[in-house]
Design a protein around this motif. Structure first.
Motif, PDB file in Angstrom:
ATOM      1  N   LEU A  69       0.826  -1.198   0.000  1.00 22.28           N
ATOM      2  CA  LEU A  69       0.000   0.000   0.000  1.00 22.28           C
ATOM      3  C   LEU A  69       0.865   1.255   0.000  1.00 22.28           C
ATOM      4  O   LEU A  69       0.561   2.236  -0.680  1.00 22.28           O
ATOM      5  N   THR A 156     -10.339  -4.449   5.326  1.00 18.85           N
ATOM      6  CA  THR A 156     -10.441  -5.144   4.046  1.00 18.85           C
ATOM      7  C   THR A 156     -11.928  -5.402   3.782  1.00 18.85           C
ATOM      8  O   THR A 156     -12.784  -4.872   4.483  1.00 18.85           O
ATOM      9  N   THR A 157     -12.214  -6.225   2.804  1.00 13.76           N
ATOM     10  CA  THR A 157     -13.608  -6.631   2.573  1.00 13.76           C
ATOM     11  C   THR A 157     -13.882  -8.018   3.145  1.00 13.76           C
ATOM     12  O   THR A 157     -14.926  -8.600   2.880  1.00 13.76           O
ATOM     13  N   LEU A 197     -13.705  -2.074   4.437  1.00  9.03           N
ATOM     14  CA  LEU A 197     -13.145  -1.152   3.465  1.00  9.03           C
ATOM     15  C   LEU A 197     -14.203  -0.886   2.396  1.00  9.03           C
ATOM     16  O   LEU A 197     -14.809  -1.818   1.871  1.00  9.03           O
ATOM     17  N   THR A 199     -16.010  -0.580  -0.887  1.00 12.78           N
ATOM     18  CA  THR A 199     -15.722  -1.261  -2.154  1.00 12.78           C
ATOM     19  C   THR A 199     -15.322  -0.281  -3.256  1.00 12.78           C
ATOM     20  O   THR A 199     -14.583  -0.646  -4.169  1.00 12.78           O
ATOM     21  N   TYR A 201     -13.325   2.065  -2.938  1.00 12.49           N
ATOM     22  CA  TYR A 201     -11.942   2.484  -2.718  1.00 12.49           C
ATOM     23  C   TYR A 201     -10.936   1.353  -2.904  1.00 12.49           C
ATOM     24  O   TYR A 201      -9.748   1.549  -2.662  1.00 12.49           O
ATOM     25  N   THR A 202     -11.405   0.169  -3.286  1.00 12.08           N
ATOM     26  CA  THR A 202     -10.473  -0.963  -3.410  1.00 12.08           C
ATOM     27  C   THR A 202     -10.663  -1.703  -4.721  1.00 12.08           C
ATOM     28  O   THR A 202     -11.773  -1.771  -5.256  1.00 12.08           O
ATOM     29  N   VAL A 206      -8.279  -5.384  -0.712  1.00  8.70           N
ATOM     30  CA  VAL A 206      -7.158  -5.004   0.159  1.00  8.70           C
ATOM     31  C   VAL A 206      -6.469  -3.740  -0.351  1.00  8.70           C
ATOM     32  O   VAL A 206      -6.261  -2.783   0.393  1.00  8.70           O
ATOM     33  N   HIS A 207      -6.087  -3.747  -1.625  1.00  6.80           N
ATOM     34  CA  HIS A 207      -5.344  -2.628  -2.204  1.00  6.80           C
ATOM     35  C   HIS A 207      -6.292  -1.529  -2.674  1.00  6.80           C
ATOM     36  O   HIS A 207      -7.444  -1.796  -3.019  1.00  6.80           O
ATOM     37  N   LEU A 208      -5.770  -0.308  -2.693  1.00  4.35           N
ATOM     38  CA  LEU A 208      -6.598   0.849  -2.967  1.00  4.35           C
ATOM     39  C   LEU A 208      -6.636   1.228  -4.442  1.00  4.35           C
ATOM     40  O   LEU A 208      -5.669   1.015  -5.181  1.00  4.35           O
ATOM     41  N   THR A 209      -7.753   1.824  -4.839  1.00  4.88           N
ATOM     42  CA  THR A 209      -7.876   2.445  -6.147  1.00  4.88           C
ATOM     43  C   THR A 209      -7.272   3.844  -6.064  1.00  4.88           C
ATOM     44  O   THR A 209      -6.889   4.316  -4.983  1.00  4.88           O
ATOM     45  N   GLY A 212      -9.164   5.816  -3.641  1.00  2.06           N
ATOM     46  CA  GLY A 212      -8.811   5.476  -2.271  1.00  2.06           C
ATOM     47  C   GLY A 212      -7.520   6.153  -1.835  1.00  2.06           C
ATOM     48  O   GLY A 212      -7.418   6.674  -0.715  1.00  2.06           O
TER      49      GLY A 212
END
Length: 231
Positions: A69, A156-157, A197, A199, A201-202, A206-209, A212
């Motif tokens: 991240l 996370t989701t 998290l 949705t 933004y990911t 786990v990892h961000l857009t 995000g």
């Protein structure tokens, strides 16, 4: 002199060659040992990044320390008026960070922002042990740098994993309160919703857009400004 090979021998040699090529994909990772810790197996990416950090030795005002991240964020671009050092390594854990703290010290950063822990939990480490490792890292950094900011481990989701993340962050908030030059910032107040998290933004849970990362940036900028203005 011409050597003739039987068709059966040719097939056997070809099979052996294919077997060797296949096994090369599973070559063992490098294993390193360091004082006070058991042997750790590090990826080639980790070793390459660590070597790069060890060679760079550039001084900066702000250092960002973490895993994928952190590595994935172009910190110097988003903070053009501040010299930054990106000390993120994809897949890293707290023992891995302990093994490379010298490269953080070398930046001589006035403010160090840390986000770690998710890979430790995903690999089966307990919250208790993760907090213990985190304490070792923060206590060491706090002796070498004027300001330390613990960024919350992101949700996370995965609901089961998030239970551990929430528990870890509660411990991190308490940990920060034990040091005069350490503070805790909860990024999940904006990046999360209902203990998950968001949705939007990911990209994978786990990892961000990019959106995000933009929210993350907006949340830490005033924290950095305040930290750098504090004597």
């Amino acid at each position: 002199m011409t050597i003739k090979l039987s068709p059966r021998l040719v097939l056997l040699l070809l099979a052996l060659l294919l077997l060797l090529l296949g096994l090369s994909q599973f070559a063992p990772k490098a294993t390193l040992s360091f004082v006070g810790q058991p042997s750790q197996t590090f990826s080639r990416h980790y070793l390459a990044r660590k070597a790069l950090f060890d060679q760079a030795r550039e001084q900066s005002t702000v250092a960002f320390v973490g895993d994928s991240l952190t590595e994935g964020m172009p910190w110097q671009q988003i903070l053009p008026n501040t010299t930054t050092a990106n000390r993120g390594i994809n897949g890293d854990t707290l023992p891995g960070l302990q093994n490379r703290l010298d490269s953080v010290f070398a930046t001589e950063a006035r403010c160090v922002l840390v986000m770690m822990g998710i890979n430790d939990l995903m690999q089966g480490e307990s919250v208790k042990q993760t907090l213990a490792s985190y304490r070792d890292v923060i206590s060491t950094l706090a002796r070498r740098h004027p300001r330390i900011v613990i960024q919350s481990t992101l949700l996370t989701t995965n609901d089961q994993l998030n239970q551990l993340v929430v528990e870890l962050n509660e411990g991190l908030r308490q940990l920060a309160s034990e040091f005069s030059n350490v503070e805790f910032i909860d990024l999940n107040t904006t990046l999360g919703e209902n203990h998950r998290l968001r949705t939007s933004y990911t990209m994978d849970g786990v990892h961000l857009t990019n959106e995000g990362y933009s929210v993350w940036q907006q949340q830490i900028e005033p924290v950095i400004t305040l930290a750098l203005s504090t004597p």
